[in-house]
Write a protein that holds these residues in place. Structure first.
Motif, PDB file in Angstrom:
ATOM      1  N   ASP A  53      38.008  37.564  36.887  1.00 39.14           N
ATOM      2  CA  ASP A  53      39.198  38.358  36.600  1.00 39.14           C
ATOM      3  C   ASP A  53      38.724  39.794  36.600  1.00 39.14           C
ATOM      4  N   VAL A  68      45.459  47.461  42.520  1.00 39.24           N
ATOM      5  CA  VAL A  68      46.038  46.201  42.028  1.00 39.24           C
ATOM      6  C   VAL A  68      45.470  45.989  40.624  1.00 39.24           C
ATOM      7  N   TYR A 100      45.524  43.657  38.259  1.00 37.85           N
ATOM      8  CA  TYR A 100      44.947  42.382  37.826  1.00 37.85           C
ATOM      9  C   TYR A 100      44.615  41.568  39.067  1.00 37.85           C
ATOM     10  N   GLN A 101      43.346  41.191  39.186  1.00 38.47           N
ATOM     11  CA  GLN A 101      42.908  40.424  40.352  1.00 38.47           C
ATOM     12  C   GLN A 101      42.105  39.232  39.875  1.00 38.47           C
ATOM     13  N   ARG A 102      42.376  38.065  40.445  1.00 37.29           N
ATOM     14  CA  ARG A 102      41.657  36.839  40.091  1.00 37.29           C
ATOM     15  C   ARG A 102      41.226  36.168  41.378  1.00 37.29           C
ATOM     16  N   LEU A 156      37.848  43.019  46.318  1.00 32.28           N
ATOM     17  CA  LEU A 156      38.708  43.779  45.414  1.00 32.28           C
ATOM     18  C   LEU A 156      39.684  44.638  46.197  1.00 32.28           C
TER      19      LEU A 156
END
Length: 116
Positions: free
Chosen positions: A29, A12, A14-16, A8
């Protein structure tokens, strides 16, 4: 123990990503909800089929219930605050607050040790 930390990034929204857990690939997500000011995680299989939605990431919490479908990772997710006592803010995830996963074999050993 075989514990891995989720990749992570602080700040940020939105992280995928996908990671291998207990020999299977899962997608995640992780999204910042700006209305309620907390992080939410969604769990997917390797083909991005939704397995579980809207898991709130809050301090010092397990992210899975004890009974879970066979499609979910068999180990344990844990939110760990490395410093401070506040809930994870926008810039905290991946910095002050981390999400880890301990594999099923190690969780079984931990539980056996606790019951002995």
């Amino acid at each position: 123990m075989a514990t891995t930390e989720h990749p992570l990034l602080p700040g940020v929204p939105y992280q995928r990503f996908q990671v291998e857990l207990d020999g299977r690939t899962y997608g995640f997500d992780v999204c910042w909800n700006h209305r309620v000011l907390w992080w939410v995680m969604n769990l997917y299989d390797a083909d991005w089929n939704l397995l579980r939605a809207g898991v709130r990431i809050c301090k010092s919490a397990r992210l899975q219930r004890h009974s879970r479908p066979a499609t979910h990772p068999p180990g344990e997710f844990l939110v760990q605050c490395l410093e401070g006592k506040a809930e994870p803010g926008f810039d905290d995830l991946g910095a002050r607050v981390v999400v880890t996963y301990t594999d099923a074999a190690d969780m079984k050993a931990v539980r056996a040790g606790l019951s002995a």
